[in-house]
Design a protein around this motif. Structure first.
Motif, PDB file in Angstrom:
ATOM      1  N   ALA A 245       0.825  -1.202   0.000  1.00 35.22           N
ATOM      2  CA  ALA A 245       0.000   0.000   0.000  1.00 35.22           C
ATOM      3  C   ALA A 245       0.868   1.264   0.000  1.00 35.22           C
ATOM      4  O   ALA A 245       0.543   2.243  -0.674  1.00 35.22           O
ATOM      5  N   ASP A 246       1.970   1.237   0.733  1.00 35.09           N
ATOM      6  CA  ASP A 246       2.852   2.406   0.786  1.00 35.09           C
ATOM      7  C   ASP A 246       3.406   2.735  -0.593  1.00 35.09           C
ATOM      8  O   ASP A 246       3.430   3.891  -1.014  1.00 35.09           O
ATOM      9  N   GLU A 247       3.845   1.680  -1.275  1.00 36.33           N
ATOM     10  CA  GLU A 247       4.393   1.840  -2.610  1.00 36.33           C
ATOM     11  C   GLU A 247       3.364   2.486  -3.529  1.00 36.33           C
ATOM     12  O   GLU A 247       3.662   3.404  -4.288  1.00 36.33           O
ATOM     13  N   LEU A 248       2.146   1.985  -3.388  1.00 35.53           N
ATOM     14  CA  LEU A 248       1.080   2.424  -4.270  1.00 35.53           C
ATOM     15  C   LEU A 248       0.713   3.876  -4.008  1.00 35.53           C
ATOM     16  O   LEU A 248       0.517   4.656  -4.943  1.00 35.53           O
ATOM     17  N   ARG A 249       0.640   4.208  -2.710  1.00 31.09           N
ATOM     18  CA  ARG A 249       0.221   5.568  -2.354  1.00 31.09           C
ATOM     19  C   ARG A 249       1.157   6.608  -2.971  1.00 31.09           C
ATOM     20  O   ARG A 249       0.726   7.637  -3.446  1.00 31.09           O
ATOM     21  N   GLY A 250       2.436   6.327  -2.956  1.00 27.59           N
ATOM     22  CA  GLY A 250       3.373   7.323  -3.450  1.00 27.59           C
ATOM     23  C   GLY A 250       3.610   7.274  -4.935  1.00 27.59           C
ATOM     24  O   GLY A 250       4.157   8.217  -5.522  1.00 27.59           O
ATOM     25  N   SER A 251       3.218   6.205  -5.570  1.00 30.16           N
ATOM     26  CA  SER A 251       3.682   6.009  -6.937  1.00 30.16           C
ATOM     27  C   SER A 251       2.664   6.388  -8.004  1.00 30.16           C
ATOM     28  O   SER A 251       3.013   6.486  -9.172  1.00 30.16           O
ATOM     29  N   ILE A 252       1.444   6.580  -7.629  1.00 25.85           N
ATOM     30  CA  ILE A 252       0.442   6.897  -8.640  1.00 25.85           C
ATOM     31  C   ILE A 252      -0.116   8.297  -8.379  1.00 25.85           C
ATOM     32  O   ILE A 252      -0.599   8.582  -7.281  1.00 25.85           O
ATOM     33  N   VAL A 253      -0.015   9.152  -9.374  1.00 27.52           N
ATOM     34  CA  VAL A 253      -0.515  10.529  -9.228  1.00 27.52           C
ATOM     35  C   VAL A 253      -1.363  10.885 -10.434  1.00 27.52           C
ATOM     36  O   VAL A 253      -1.258  10.259 -11.506  1.00 27.52           O
ATOM     37  N   THR A 254      -2.194  11.881 -10.253  1.00 27.15           N
ATOM     38  CA  THR A 254      -2.925  12.419 -11.400  1.00 27.15           C
ATOM     39  C   THR A 254      -2.422  13.829 -11.676  1.00 27.15           C
ATOM     40  O   THR A 254      -2.062  14.572 -10.753  1.00 27.15           O
ATOM     41  N   VAL A 255      -2.394  14.142 -12.941  1.00 27.67           N
ATOM     42  CA  VAL A 255      -1.975  15.473 -13.362  1.00 27.67           C
ATOM     43  C   VAL A 255      -3.134  16.066 -14.152  1.00 27.67           C
ATOM     44  O   VAL A 255      -3.610  15.448 -15.113  1.00 27.67           O
ATOM     45  N   THR A 256      -3.605  17.212 -13.731  1.00 30.46           N
ATOM     46  CA  THR A 256      -4.722  17.843 -14.444  1.00 30.46           C
ATOM     47  C   THR A 256      -4.325  19.236 -14.909  1.00 30.46           C
ATOM     48  O   THR A 256      -3.473  19.896 -14.296  1.00 30.46           O
ATOM     49  N   GLY A 257      -4.944  19.662 -16.006  1.00 31.22           N
ATOM     50  CA  GLY A 257      -4.648  20.980 -16.542  1.00 31.22           C
ATOM     51  C   GLY A 257      -5.018  21.049 -18.008  1.00 31.22           C
ATOM     52  O   GLY A 257      -5.787  20.209 -18.506  1.00 31.22           O
ATOM     53  N   PRO A 258      -4.470  22.030 -18.719  1.00 30.58           N
ATOM     54  CA  PRO A 258      -4.741  22.152 -20.161  1.00 30.58           C
ATOM     55  C   PRO A 258      -4.346  20.860 -20.884  1.00 30.58           C
ATOM     56  O   PRO A 258      -3.298  20.282 -20.590  1.00 30.58           O
ATOM     57  N   ARG A 259      -5.174  20.482 -21.831  1.00 32.34           N
ATOM     58  CA  ARG A 259      -5.027  19.167 -22.460  1.00 32.34           C
ATOM     59  C   ARG A 259      -3.642  18.961 -23.083  1.00 32.34           C
ATOM     60  O   ARG A 259      -2.997  17.937 -22.863  1.00 32.34           O
ATOM     61  N   ALA A 260      -3.186  19.968 -23.851  1.00 29.46           N
ATOM     62  CA  ALA A 260      -1.903  19.814 -24.554  1.00 29.46           C
ATOM     63  C   ALA A 260      -0.756  19.648 -23.560  1.00 29.46           C
ATOM     64  O   ALA A 260       0.126  18.790 -23.727  1.00 29.46           O
ATOM     65  N   ALA A 261      -0.805  20.478 -22.504  1.00 31.51           N
ATOM     66  CA  ALA A 261       0.267  20.417 -21.500  1.00 31.51           C
ATOM     67  C   ALA A 261       0.258  19.080 -20.768  1.00 31.51           C
ATOM     68  O   ALA A 261       1.317  18.478 -20.526  1.00 31.51           O
ATOM     69  N   VAL A 262      -0.955  18.628 -20.442  1.00 28.82           N
ATOM     70  CA  VAL A 262      -1.063  17.345 -19.728  1.00 28.82           C
ATOM     71  C   VAL A 262      -0.514  16.223 -20.597  1.00 28.82           C
ATOM     72  O   VAL A 262       0.258  15.368 -20.134  1.00 28.82           O
ATOM     73  N   GLU A 263      -0.916  16.222 -21.866  1.00 28.09           N
ATOM     74  CA  GLU A 263      -0.490  15.137 -22.756  1.00 28.09           C
ATOM     75  C   GLU A 263       1.025  15.132 -22.938  1.00 28.09           C
ATOM     76  O   GLU A 263       1.665  14.081 -22.922  1.00 28.09           O
ATOM     77  N   THR A 264       1.582  16.322 -23.076  1.00 25.61           N
ATOM     78  CA  THR A 264       3.036  16.419 -23.237  1.00 25.61           C
ATOM     79  C   THR A 264       3.750  15.921 -21.978  1.00 25.61           C
ATOM     80  O   THR A 264       4.670  15.097 -22.041  1.00 25.61           O
ATOM     81  N   PHE A 265       3.273  16.433 -20.842  1.00 28.87           N
ATOM     82  CA  PHE A 265       3.901  16.098 -19.564  1.00 28.87           C
ATOM     83  C   PHE A 265       3.790  14.583 -19.282  1.00 28.87           C
ATOM     84  O   PHE A 265       4.769  13.921 -18.921  1.00 28.87           O
ATOM     85  N   ALA A 266       2.582  14.065 -19.489  1.00 27.60           N
ATOM     86  CA  ALA A 266       2.332  12.662 -19.133  1.00 27.60           C
ATOM     87  C   ALA A 266       3.062  11.710 -20.071  1.00 27.60           C
ATOM     88  O   ALA A 266       3.574  10.668 -19.644  1.00 27.60           O
ATOM     89  N   ALA A 267       3.119  12.070 -21.337  1.00 30.89           N
ATOM     90  CA  ALA A 267       3.747  11.169 -22.315  1.00 30.89           C
ATOM     91  C   ALA A 267       5.214  10.910 -21.974  1.00 30.89           C
ATOM     92  O   ALA A 267       5.746   9.823 -22.216  1.00 30.89           O
ATOM     93  N   GLU A 268       5.833  11.927 -21.405  1.00 32.55           N
ATOM     94  CA  GLU A 268       7.261  11.789 -21.080  1.00 32.55           C
ATOM     95  C   GLU A 268       7.485  11.063 -19.744  1.00 32.55           C
ATOM     96  O   GLU A 268       8.621  10.799 -19.368  1.00 32.55           O
ATOM     97  N   ARG A 269       6.406  10.819 -19.021  1.00 28.68           N
ATOM     98  CA  ARG A 269       6.590  10.280 -17.660  1.00 28.68           C
ATOM     99  C   ARG A 269       5.773   9.022 -17.386  1.00 28.68           C
ATOM    100  O   ARG A 269       5.303   8.794 -16.285  1.00 28.68           O
ATOM    101  N   GLY A 270       5.619   8.241 -18.402  1.00 29.38           N
ATOM    102  CA  GLY A 270       4.956   6.957 -18.188  1.00 29.38           C
ATOM    103  C   GLY A 270       3.479   7.089 -17.927  1.00 29.38           C
ATOM    104  O   GLY A 270       2.972   6.598 -16.926  1.00 29.38           O
ATOM    105  N   GLN A 271       2.794   7.766 -18.816  1.00 28.95           N
ATOM    106  CA  GLN A 271       1.354   7.929 -18.625  1.00 28.95           C
ATOM    107  C   GLN A 271       0.668   6.575 -18.754  1.00 28.95           C
ATOM    108  O   GLN A 271       1.077   5.713 -19.523  1.00 28.95           O
ATOM    109  N   TRP A 272      -0.338   6.426 -17.944  1.00 23.52           N
ATOM    110  CA  TRP A 272      -1.071   5.168 -17.984  1.00 23.52           C
ATOM    111  C   TRP A 272      -2.471   5.367 -18.531  1.00 23.52           C
ATOM    112  O   TRP A 272      -3.017   4.551 -19.236  1.00 23.52           O
TER     113      TRP A 272
END
Lengths: 333, 228
Positions: A245-272
């Protein structure tokens, strides 16, 4: 953390914080003494319905493990097979190193309280009396304390109890049994918030003084998340994720914001997983973010938040076909 | 030992009242019969087969044990087979006590000239009047056949639901009808027909005991693979 690629099609193994093949898991599987339950390739079919599909997982000794998932995801079937109450169509299960079905040596070390626990036409006190004979570590005083706290009427027939009271009776038997492996299937079904909190408090207090293995199955995830040390997330008859549970709590995050910025940011960081509505998007990233990542997110005007287990489950099942946003959904491929 | 204690405890809890209630009901029926026999005094002593209530009760008890007590037993750390064997032991113990009681009452009945009204309430079908041994054997075997039959019905219901139970009941009915037809139709299978129609009490008891053992074995195999 073990993450089934069947349920997370966008992640490659290298992107996972702790993949199925990494060193920690290899050590776990090489050290069966650390696991009280080992499930290996278990499948359970009921005619056309596949309740469990090639499930492989381990439950660590003296740890509280949450078996989480939606209704019908296979949690109860898996618990029944582990308890020897059901037989797998394929695969094998070992509990304390032995096959559980019709094995007295295993059965004596195990208490499995089901949500739909069937009782004969007896009183509460008779059920407790029978349980006291059955479990060698039965703690009568503790059982009576729980009965008082849950306000269980000892003289009442079990069939006349409300759903919540039946759940409470199951909790009393499960906790007071002090069984080496105690499994609760939806233990808090029908319980009011006060009783639920009482269950959590008693469980933790007793676990602290008498460490043993608990497996708790529920779909009320957020409420129970704080208790859990390990998490088995089930989805559609399979293990979608196996993690601490500890591993999970720290390892999964959501990023919200403008679509283009989110897609760019997430694509480079292992978006799921990415949900988008119009110009706004939300991405789930299954990797701990570094300080540099947080700084980059701030620069792009993005909001980074940790995800709860429940949100994760919702997204997990959303990623497998059930849309989380009705308006528009994009699951990155 | 712990498993046996737990299983017996479950049975005692379920049947705490029923074990005595059954005899209380029989006592009530006996009183009514005595009153009727006192009013309408029969020329010859006759049996009213009231003891059939005992095996009927055993069928119900065993079905409930298989369908509702077995899941609790598994929750409490027993295995299917152990609970089944302990249940059989419980049935044998209660069966022996009940059969002894029935035999004693049958003797008492004869000693009191049918409770003073020529009533043979405790003489089971086929037994000689006042024969304690025959009464004991017939009652015990009937109870055991009833218990294992009821258990099998309960397990069939657990495994295959109402459809399975109806099929099983249908099958039992067909077998009973077939036996009656064979016994009544000497031209079909003369040897079997003659054996059945000339069956002595001892022969019937032995045949029923064999049936009980066969049903107990069937119950064992049905129970072993039951998912609850």
């Amino acid at each position: 953390m073990t993450f089934s690629t069947d349920h997370a099609p966008v992640l490659s193994e290298g992107q996972l914080p702790r993949s199925a093949g990494n060193a920690a898991d290899a050590a776990d599987s090489a050290n069966p003494a650390g696991s009280v339950v080992a499930v290996d390739g278990v499948t359970r079919r009921y005619r056309q319905v596949i309740a469990l599909n090639d499930v492989t997982c381990h439950i660590r000794r003296d740890v509280i493990t949450g078996l989480l998932g939606r209704n019908g995801s296979g949690k109860t079937t898996l618990l029944r097979i582990i308890a020897g109450q059901e037989f797998p169509t394929d695969g094998s299960v070992t509990v304390c190193g032995a096959t559980p079905a019709e094995n007295p040596a295993v059965a004596h070390r195990l208490a499995f309280i089901r949500e739909d626990q069937c009782y004969p036409d007896i009183q509460v006190q008779q059920a407790l009396s029978i349980a006291s004979y059955a479990f060698s570590n039965w703690d009568h005083d503790f059982a009576m304390r729980l009965v008082t706290d849950f306000e269980l009427p000892l003289k009442r027939k079990i069939r006349k109890l409300s759903r919540g009271m039946r759940s409470a009776l199951g909790i009393v038997i499960g906790l007071a049994s002090r069984a080496e492996l105690t499994m609760f299937d939806e233990p808090i079904a029908g319980l009011d918030p006060v009783a639920r909190q009482m269950f959590y408090d008693h469980l933790l207090a007793d676990y602290a003084t008498h460490p043993r293995t608990f497996v708790i199955s529920t779909h009320l995830i957020d409420e129970i998340a704080g208790l859990l040390e390990d998490v088995l997330l089930m989805s559609r008859g399979g293990i979608a994720m196996e993690a601490s549970a500890d591993e999970l709590r720290g390892s999964i995050v959501t990023v919200t914001g403008p679509r283009a910025a989110v897609e760019t940011f997430a694509a480079e960081r292992g978006q799921w997983h990415v949900d988008a509505i119009g110009g706004h998007a939300r991405a789930t990233i299954q990797r701990p973010l570094t300080d540099a990542d947080h700084a980059a997110a701030k620069t792009l005007g993005l909001t980074v938040e940790p995800i709860t287990l429940q949100q994760f489950l919702v997204q997990l099942d959303g990623a497998n076909g059930a849309p989380t946003f009705e308006a528009e959904q994009e699951v990155s491929r | 030992m712990s498993d046996l204690q737990t299983a017996l405890r479950i049975h005692l809890s379920i049947n705490k009242l029923g074990v005595w209630l059954m005899w209380a009901i029989l006592g009530g029926i006996l009183v009514i019969n005595m009153a009727l026999f006192a009013i309408f005094t029969p020329e010859h002593p006759s049996s009213n087969s009231a003891l059939i209530a005992l095996p009927c009760y055993f069928v119900v008890v065993a079905s409930i044990a298989a369908a509702r007590a077995l899941p609790l037993a598994l929750t409490l750390g027993l295995t299917r087979v152990r609970f089944y064997l302990a249940s059989l032991l419980w049935a044998v113990l209660v069966g022996v006590v009940w059969a002894v009681a029935a035999a004693a009452l049958a003797r008492l009945e004869i000693a009191t000239d049918g409770w003073g009204v020529h009533l043979e309430f405790f003489r089971p079908w086929g037994a000689a009047a006042g024969s304690a041994l025959e009464t004991f054997a017939i009652v015990l075997v009937a109870l055991l056949v009833a218990f294992v039959t009821g258990w099998c019905f309960g397990i069939v219901h657990s495994r295959w639901g109402v459809t399975g139970l109806l099929l099983a009941l249908g099958l039992v009915l067909v077998v009973i009808v077939a036996v009656i037809v064979l016994a009544a139709a000497p031209h079909v299978l003369p040897e079997l027909s003659r054996t059945l129609s000339e069956l002595t009490v001892t022969g019937a008891v032995i045949l029923s005991a064999v049936l009980a053992v066969l049903l107990a074995v069937l119950g064992y195999f049905l129970t072993r693979r039951t998912a609850v």
